[in-house]
Write a protein that holds these residues in place. Structure first.
Motif, PDB file in Angstrom:
ATOM      1  N   GLY A 197       0.823  -1.197   0.000  1.00  0.00           N
ATOM      2  CA  GLY A 197       0.000   0.000   0.000  1.00  0.00           C
ATOM      3  C   GLY A 197       0.857   1.246   0.000  1.00  0.00           C
ATOM      4  O   GLY A 197       2.061   1.202   0.271  1.00  0.00           O
ATOM      5  N   ALA A 198       0.206   2.371  -0.304  1.00  0.00           N
ATOM      6  CA  ALA A 198       0.910   3.651  -0.369  1.00  0.00           C
ATOM      7  C   ALA A 198      -0.067   4.782  -0.114  1.00  0.00           C
ATOM      8  O   ALA A 198      -1.246   4.690  -0.459  1.00  0.00           O
ATOM      9  N   VAL A 199       0.447   5.830   0.486  1.00  0.00           N
ATOM     10  CA  VAL A 199      -0.309   7.074   0.603  1.00  0.00           C
ATOM     11  C   VAL A 199       0.640   8.207   0.228  1.00  0.00           C
ATOM     12  O   VAL A 199       1.764   8.269   0.705  1.00  0.00           O
ATOM     13  N   ARG A 200       0.172   9.042  -0.679  1.00  0.00           N
ATOM     14  CA  ARG A 200       0.975  10.155  -1.192  1.00  0.00           C
ATOM     15  C   ARG A 200       0.554  11.450  -0.535  1.00  0.00           C
ATOM     16  O   ARG A 200      -0.625  11.680  -0.285  1.00  0.00           O
ATOM     17  N   MET A 201       1.518  12.311  -0.316  1.00  0.00           N
ATOM     18  CA  MET A 201       1.300  13.662   0.187  1.00  0.00           C
ATOM     19  C   MET A 201       1.999  14.615  -0.782  1.00  0.00           C
ATOM     20  O   MET A 201       3.142  14.365  -1.177  1.00  0.00           O
ATOM     21  N   THR A 202       1.297  15.685  -1.158  1.00  0.00           N
ATOM     22  CA  THR A 202       1.825  16.645  -2.119  1.00  0.00           C
ATOM     23  C   THR A 202       1.585  18.048  -1.591  1.00  0.00           C
ATOM     24  O   THR A 202       0.479  18.353  -1.113  1.00  0.00           O
ATOM     25  N   GLY A 203       2.577  18.906  -1.686  1.00  0.00           N
ATOM     26  CA  GLY A 203       2.425  20.291  -1.266  1.00  0.00           C
ATOM     27  C   GLY A 203       1.483  21.043  -2.186  1.00  0.00           C
ATOM     28  O   GLY A 203       1.554  20.906  -3.410  1.00  0.00           O
ATOM     29  N   LEU A 220      -1.829  17.996   0.226  1.00  0.00           N
ATOM     30  CA  LEU A 220      -2.909  17.200  -0.357  1.00  0.00           C
ATOM     31  C   LEU A 220      -2.603  15.733  -0.104  1.00  0.00           C
ATOM     32  O   LEU A 220      -1.531  15.252  -0.471  1.00  0.00           O
ATOM     33  N   LEU A 221      -3.527  15.042   0.533  1.00  0.00           N
ATOM     34  CA  LEU A 221      -3.361  13.619   0.806  1.00  0.00           C
ATOM     35  C   LEU A 221      -4.033  12.826  -0.307  1.00  0.00           C
ATOM     36  O   LEU A 221      -5.180  13.077  -0.645  1.00  0.00           O
ATOM     37  N   GLY A 222      -3.294  11.908  -0.857  1.00  0.00           N
ATOM     38  CA  GLY A 222      -3.867  11.019  -1.851  1.00  0.00           C
ATOM     39  C   GLY A 222      -2.961  10.884  -3.055  1.00  0.00           C
ATOM     40  O   GLY A 222      -2.121  11.735  -3.311  1.00  0.00           O
ATOM     41  N   PRO A 223      -3.089   9.803  -3.717  1.00  0.00           N
ATOM     42  CA  PRO A 223      -4.035   8.736  -3.418  1.00  0.00           C
ATOM     43  C   PRO A 223      -3.564   7.847  -2.272  1.00  0.00           C
ATOM     44  O   PRO A 223      -2.375   7.698  -2.026  1.00  0.00           O
ATOM     45  N   LEU A 224      -4.552   7.289  -1.605  1.00  0.00           N
ATOM     46  CA  LEU A 224      -4.343   6.251  -0.611  1.00  0.00           C
ATOM     47  C   LEU A 224      -4.763   4.963  -1.291  1.00  0.00           C
ATOM     48  O   LEU A 224      -5.892   4.857  -1.764  1.00  0.00           O
ATOM     49  N   CYS A 225      -3.865   4.003  -1.394  1.00  0.00           N
ATOM     50  CA  CYS A 225      -4.246   2.752  -2.052  1.00  0.00           C
ATOM     51  C   CYS A 225      -3.616   1.551  -1.367  1.00  0.00           C
ATOM     52  O   CYS A 225      -2.524   1.629  -0.816  1.00  0.00           O
ATOM     53  N   VAL A 226      -4.375   0.475  -1.409  1.00  0.00           N
ATOM     54  CA  VAL A 226      -3.987  -0.800  -0.813  1.00  0.00           C
ATOM     55  C   VAL A 226      -4.310  -1.879  -1.833  1.00  0.00           C
ATOM     56  O   VAL A 226      -5.347  -1.812  -2.506  1.00  0.00           O
ATOM     57  N   ARG A 227      -3.441  -2.859  -1.943  1.00  0.00           N
ATOM     58  CA  ARG A 227      -3.713  -3.974  -2.860  1.00  0.00           C
ATOM     59  C   ARG A 227      -5.100  -4.539  -2.603  1.00  0.00           C
ATOM     60  O   ARG A 227      -5.520  -4.690  -1.460  1.00  0.00           O
ATOM     61  N   ARG A 228      -5.786  -4.863  -3.671  1.00  0.00           N
ATOM     62  CA  ARG A 228      -7.178  -5.328  -3.565  1.00  0.00           C
ATOM     63  C   ARG A 228      -7.343  -6.535  -2.647  1.00  0.00           C
ATOM     64  O   ARG A 228      -8.306  -6.625  -1.904  1.00  0.00           O
ATOM     65  N   GLU A 229      -6.404  -7.465  -2.694  1.00  0.00           N
ATOM     66  CA  GLU A 229      -6.563  -8.701  -1.916  1.00  0.00           C
ATOM     67  C   GLU A 229      -6.476  -8.484  -0.402  1.00  0.00           C
ATOM     68  O   GLU A 229      -6.846  -9.372   0.363  1.00  0.00           O
ATOM     69  N   ILE A 230      -6.011  -7.317   0.037  1.00  0.00           N
ATOM     70  CA  ILE A 230      -5.961  -7.057   1.478  1.00  0.00           C
ATOM     71  C   ILE A 230      -6.772  -5.822   1.865  1.00  0.00           C
ATOM     72  O   ILE A 230      -6.696  -5.357   2.999  1.00  0.00           O
ATOM     73  N   VAL A 236      -2.239  21.988   7.727  1.00  0.00           N
ATOM     74  CA  VAL A 236      -3.475  21.611   7.059  1.00  0.00           C
ATOM     75  C   VAL A 236      -3.232  20.470   6.080  1.00  0.00           C
ATOM     76  O   VAL A 236      -2.256  20.486   5.328  1.00  0.00           O
ATOM     77  N   VAL A 237      -4.146  19.495   6.105  1.00  0.00           N
ATOM     78  CA  VAL A 237      -4.140  18.409   5.127  1.00  0.00           C
ATOM     79  C   VAL A 237      -5.509  18.403   4.467  1.00  0.00           C
ATOM     80  O   VAL A 237      -6.542  18.430   5.140  1.00  0.00           O
ATOM     81  N   LEU A 238      -5.523  18.384   3.142  1.00  0.00           N
ATOM     82  CA  LEU A 238      -6.747  18.385   2.354  1.00  0.00           C
ATOM     83  C   LEU A 238      -6.827  17.090   1.575  1.00  0.00           C
ATOM     84  O   LEU A 238      -5.793  16.539   1.174  1.00  0.00           O
ATOM     85  N   LEU A 239      -8.032  16.598   1.343  1.00  0.00           N
ATOM     86  CA  LEU A 239      -8.220  15.434   0.483  1.00  0.00           C
ATOM     87  C   LEU A 239      -9.610  15.441  -0.114  1.00  0.00           C
ATOM     88  O   LEU A 239     -10.487  16.184   0.327  1.00  0.00           O
ATOM     89  N   VAL A 240      -9.792  14.607  -1.121  1.00  0.00           N
ATOM     90  CA  VAL A 240     -11.115  14.369  -1.695  1.00  0.00           C
ATOM     91  C   VAL A 240     -11.416  12.903  -1.413  1.00  0.00           C
ATOM     92  O   VAL A 240     -10.701  12.016  -1.882  1.00  0.00           O
ATOM     93  N   GLY A 241     -12.448  12.659  -0.603  1.00  0.00           N
ATOM     94  CA  GLY A 241     -12.746  11.284  -0.230  1.00  0.00           C
ATOM     95  C   GLY A 241     -14.015  11.156   0.587  1.00  0.00           C
ATOM     96  O   GLY A 241     -14.757  12.121   0.783  1.00  0.00           O
TER      97      GLY A 241
END
Length: 173
Positions: A74-80, A90-100, A124-129
């Motif tokens: 899995g991974a979570v990205r943060m971007t200024g 900006l937080l995202g994308p947050l992703c995890v392998r489908r099988e887990i 501040v952290v912003l996301l769309v979710g």
């Protein structure tokens, strides 16, 4: 995955003692891109949040990867970014392998990324979710924040370390 398998997966938890959470590095870019493609497919390019990240380097110091052995789980990205005249992440994308998926790894990645952000004195952290998923991490609807493309206002969420989400308004760039 059938309904019975989904129920079993959501009830299970991943063994976090076998997981290494580490900061992303530029050397991880190809593997993280492959994971994003596997999880989100080509539709990810059309999303407003993707366009905000386009052409920018991730904040490697805040972005987190979850490894089990040599497998990226899995991974979570943060971007200024900027919100009005202030800086944010900006937080995202947050992703995890489908099988887990549904086994707690996404929540663990969120926790480590948010802790890294606050430790780095980000305010501040912003996301769309989904508000129901992200509210336990301190996210609330960002009422006066304007994204540069189409986004459901109910899914534009903000977490503020000190202060109130209403203290933040303006266009996101």
């Amino acid at each position: 995955m059938n309904a019975k398998s989904k129920a079993a997966a959501s009830a299970a938890q991943i063994d976090m003692s076998a997981i290494r959470m580490v900061a992303e590095t530029p050397d991880d870019l190809e593997l993280v891109t492959q994971l994003h493609e596997e999880v989100f497919g080509p539709g990810r390019f059309a999303k407003t949040a993707f366009r905000l990240r386009e052409g920018k380097q991730p904040r490697y110091d805040l972005s987190r990867l979850a490894w089990r052995g040599d497998q990226l789980l899995g991974a979570v990205r943060m971007t200024g970014i900027a919100i009005g005249d202030g800086s944010a992440v900006l937080l995202g994308p947050l992703c995890v392998r489908r099988e887990i998926k549904g086994m707690g790894l996404g929540r663990a990645l969120m926790k480590t990324a948010m802790e890294a952000s606050w430790s780095a004195d980000e305010t501040v952290v912003l996301l769309v979710g989904d508000a129901a998923y992200y509210s336990p991490f301190g996210f609330q609807r960002a009422v006066d924040v304007e994204l540069p493309g189409p986004a459901d206002p109910a899914r534009t969420l903000i977490a503020v370390r000190d202060g109130s989400p209403s203290d933040w308004s303006g266009k996101v760039a």
